[in-house]
Scaffold this motif. Sequence first.
Motif, PDB file in Angstrom:
ATOM      1  N   LEU A 185       0.848  -1.179   0.000  1.00  0.00           N
ATOM      2  CA  LEU A 185       0.000   0.000   0.000  1.00  0.00           C
ATOM      3  C   LEU A 185       0.889   1.236   0.000  1.00  0.00           C
ATOM      4  N   ILE A 203      -4.245  -1.339   9.653  1.00  0.00           N
ATOM      5  CA  ILE A 203      -4.859  -1.897   8.451  1.00  0.00           C
ATOM      6  C   ILE A 203      -5.700  -3.100   8.869  1.00  0.00           C
ATOM      7  N   GLN A 205      -8.948  -5.805   7.351  1.00  0.00           N
ATOM      8  CA  GLN A 205      -9.753  -6.192   6.196  1.00  0.00           C
ATOM      9  C   GLN A 205     -11.208  -6.141   6.607  1.00  0.00           C
ATOM     10  N   ASP A 220      -5.528  -7.771  12.118  1.00  0.00           N
ATOM     11  CA  ASP A 220      -5.195  -6.362  11.926  1.00  0.00           C
ATOM     12  C   ASP A 220      -3.695  -6.170  12.113  1.00  0.00           C
ATOM     13  N   TYR A 238       1.346  -5.543   3.477  1.00  0.00           N
ATOM     14  CA  TYR A 238       0.309  -6.204   4.269  1.00  0.00           C
ATOM     15  C   TYR A 238       0.148  -7.626   3.760  1.00  0.00           C
ATOM     16  N   LEU A 257      -9.971  -3.038   2.184  1.00  0.00           N
ATOM     17  CA  LEU A 257      -9.130  -2.775   3.350  1.00  0.00           C
ATOM     18  C   LEU A 257      -9.462  -1.426   3.951  1.00  0.00           C
ATOM     19  N   GLN A 258      -9.481  -1.396   5.258  1.00  0.00           N
ATOM     20  CA  GLN A 258      -9.709  -0.170   5.996  1.00  0.00           C
ATOM     21  C   GLN A 258      -8.377   0.300   6.567  1.00  0.00           C
ATOM     22  N   LEU A 259      -8.009   1.535   6.322  1.00  0.00           N
ATOM     23  CA  LEU A 259      -6.797   2.126   6.874  1.00  0.00           C
ATOM     24  C   LEU A 259      -7.215   3.235   7.834  1.00  0.00           C
TER      25      LEU A 259
END
Length: 936
Positions: A185, A203, A205, A220, A238, A257-259
Motif C-alpha cells: 500500500l 490496516i 480487512q 489487523d 500487508y 481494506l480499511q486504513l
Amino acid sequence: MIKESIAGTWRFSLDDAKQGIKNEFFNRKLSDEIQLPGTTAENKKGLYNTAREIAHLTETYPLLGYAWYQREIEIKGEWSGKQIRLYMERTRVSQVWIGEEWKGTQNSVSAPHVYELGPMNAGTYTLTVLVDNSGLPVKGGHMTSPDTQTNWNGLLGRLEIQVVEPIRMENIQAYPDIANKSVRLTFQLFNDTADDADAKVTISQAEHAKPGKAEIPFDDKTYQIRVKPGSQKAELDYAMGEDVALWDEFTPILYHLQLTLEASNGGTGYRDDQAVNFGMREFGTEGTQFTNNGRKVFLRGKHDALAFPLTGYSPMTVDEWVKVLEVAKSYGINHYRFHTCCPPEAGFMAADLLGIYFEPELPYWGAFQDPEDESYDEAMAEYLRNEGLRILNAYGNHPSFALFTLGNELHGSRKAMSSLLKEYREQDNRRLYAEGANNYFWAPSFSDDSDFWVTMRTGHGDSIVRASFSHADLPLGHVQANYPSTLTDYRDNLPEINVPTVSHEIGQYQSFPNFREIDKYTGVLEARNFEVFRERLRGKGMLEQADGFFRASGQLAVICYREEIEAALRTPGFGGFQLLDLQDFPGQGTALVGMLDAFMESKGFIEPEQWREFCSEIVLLARFPRYTYASNERFKAQLEIANFGPCALSAVTLVWSIKQGDLVIGAGETESKDVGQGVLKIIGTIELDLSGAKVPDKLMLEVKWKGNETVNHYPIWVYPERVETQPSNRVYVRQSIDQEVSGLLDAGGRVLLLPKQEELSTHIKGAFASDFWCYPMFRSICEGKQAEPAPGTLGILCDEQHPAFHSFPTEFHSNWQWWPIVMNSHSLILDDLPESFRPIVQVIDNFERNHKLALIFEAKVGEGSLLVCASDLLGQQDKPEVRQLLHSLLNYAASEDFKPSDKLSIEQVRGILDPNVPTNRAATRGQAVINPSYPN
C-alpha cells in the motif's frame, strides 16, 4: 474524510457570448435553475435543435460554450481548521469561484476535478462553477464526439464538499504481490500543522466486496509512523494470508481494506479513516498470450465509445454499469476496449465485480510530435501526458483496469509515444501498456516499447489478422473475398514478436435500420437520421420491406461475425480480438453493426446462448474445407477445442452428429484427450459418406463435449452428384437481351436469361458479406482517395417458399451456399420499374442509396415469360450449389408454376439489361462522413 453531497437544485445561466467572466457572473445571483448532477441537454437549456443530423443522432438541446452553475454551500463550525475541498466527479473544462475568489481551473475529461478550497470559517458561501465544453486542449476522441456520448456540458456523478483532517492519508494505491501473497500500500501522508506528529496506521480487512464469497479472516496490523510537516510518501506491506483469493474473470473477488490513521500533535488528536478496494491479480504475458495470475487469457473484446442515447453520457452508477456489462458477458465478452475514452469509476467497479478486463485509452486520435517538430503543440502534449497520469491515479486500484493505450490509429513521433509509455509504466506497473490501437495502419510495424499489439495487419498487404476491411484499405479479408470454409486462421500472419497480438475492430458487418427503434429515443438524443432513412425508403416505394431487410441483413451479419470470431479462436497463440461491435454505433454516418442496438438491447438476430457457442471461454471448433458438397463426396472435418476456461480439462470426449432434420446421417465420438488450459487442441476427426442424405438439403453438424453443455453447430449443404442443367424444349436459355429474345417473348416463349457479367457494368458488383461499417463514410473516403467504393449491399431477401427454389433449399436470407452465386453476379438496379415490382431474390441496398436491386426476377413480357438471374451460373458449373440453382431455375421455368404476375415491356427490360441503352440511375447521397484517420 467527511463527504457532503451538494447535488440537487442549482442556479444556472447560459453565456452564449462568453462574457460571464468579464461581467462577473460569479458575483451575482444567477436567475435560472438546473438539476445536478446532469447536463444542460437533460435540463433542456438553450435553444431547441430543429436540425436533422444524418451522420449521427441529433441532440435536442446542444450547447457548445460556457454554462454557469451556482449554489450556496454551508461550512459547519466543526469543520473549522480543516481543509475543505470541492469534488466534481466528471465534467469538461471547469473554473471555480468561492464568492469573488477564483480557485483555479481544471480540464480533465476522464478524471474527477478536485479543488482545494483551503480552511474556511463557518458560514454560508456562494459556490460558482463555470463549465466550458468548447475549449478542450484536444478534440477528445469519443469522450466529446457527437458520434457517441455527445460533447455535453454539465456536472456528472458525485458532487461533494469534502472535509479532510490536517493530518491525513491521500491517494492510497494497492499493488498486489501474488507470489508473496501480500499487497503493498502506497500513499501520501499530509501534515498541515507546523510540528512533527507521532502516528500509527492500522490496516484491517473489512470484507470482500463481492457478495456471496466466504470471509477469510485476517489479523489487523499496526504500523508506527513519524509524520513531518508537509507531505511524504509512505509504503506498507500487508500479508494477505495463505488462503488469499485471486481476482479473475471466473472468480472476481475483491478485497476491502480499511486504513485508520491516528496521530497526536501538541496534545491534539487526529483520526483519518480511508478505504481501498482492490483485487489480487497480476495481468501479464507469456510469449504471445496474455495471462492473469499465470492463467492464459484470450481477450474476447468489444469496442465501446460510451454511447448511451438516453442521457448522451456514460452511466455514473455501479448498478447501471452492471446491467450493461452483464448483457455483454451474456454474449461471451470478457474484455472492453474503450476507443479514445475512459469510463467513470462506476464502470471500473462494475467490471471488478463481474470479471471483465478493461482497456481505456487517452482521449486522442491523431499525431504525436517531438518538441523539435515544427508543428509541436506543447499544451496538447502536456495535456495528454497529464491526462494519462490522472487516469492511472484515479482508477489504478481496479483489477479490471488491465490494459492501457495512448489512443486510436495514432501516427507521428514514436519517440514521443515511447516516452509516455515509459513514464506511465514507471508510475504504475499493475497493467500492460501499448502505443495505441491500430497505429500506423497504412504501414504497420510493432513498437518494442509496447507490451501487446492491437492491429488489423501485421505488415503490408495480406498480413491480415481480421476477416473484413473497407475498400479504402485493400486487400479485403477472407469473409469478403475467399470461398467459404472453416480453415482460415492467422498463424502465418502473426509477427515474429514475443508479445500478444489482438485483432483491431473486427467485424463491422452492417444490418439495415430497424425503424421501430425510433420510438426508443426518448432522452436527449433523437434518431432523426433513422427518420430520414425511413423517408428515403418510402420515397423508393419499399417501406413495407423494411422489416424484411432488417431481419435478413441481420442474419447475414451473424454468420459473418461467427466466422470472424472462430478464425481468431482457430489461431494458435493469438491474443484475442476486439469486436466493432456487439452493439450499434450511432455515429460516423450511422454504423448499424451490432447484434444489439445502441441501447444494448437485442435486435432479435441471435440469442446470447447461441452466440456463446462460438464466443466463450471454451469453444468447440470444426475445420472443414467448404460448406457445400455433392452426395457422392465424403465430409471430412477436424475437431478442436479452444480452452481458455479456468483450468485444464481431463478426458475430453467430443460427440458429433450430422442430421437432416430429425434423421441422423452419421454420428460418432472421439477418443478422450486431456486439454491444457489456454491452448487450442485437436481432439479428433470426422469422415462421413454423405450418400445417406436425401438431397438436396441443408444438414446440421453438431459437436458437443460429452457430459457437458458446451456445443457448437455448423450448417452444410448436400446436393445431388448430377443434375440436369440443360434446358427442356420449353425453355430458352440466353445471355443477352437481343432481337432473338424479343422475338421469343413476343411468340409466347419462356426465356431464362443469364446475362453476361461484362454487359452489366452499369449495375452494382455482387458482394456476399454485408457492407463494411457504414456505406456513406467509406464511400466518401474512397472517393477522396480516388478509389472505387464498396458495392455497399447487405445480402439478399427472398421468399424461400417460391417455386423457383423447389430444388434449391434456402432461407429468406443469405447463407454460405449463396456465396459463389452472389460473388459472381451484379445487383440489377430496378429503380425505373413500377413501384410495386418485387424481385424473387432482392439484394438489400444500404440506407443512403436505397436502390431496388435484383439478383433474380421474373416478368410477363409480351406474350412470353422471362426469368432473369444476374449471376454467372454457366461459368461455375464445377460448384454443386451453382449447378443446383441453375437446375432449380430451369425446372421452374419449365413448370406450370412459371406464371409471372408482373408485366414489363421489352423496352423496360432493355433499359435494365442492354448495355447500349443510355441510363441515368440516380442514387441518394448523404453528407460526406470523414474519419480523422483518413486524410481527404
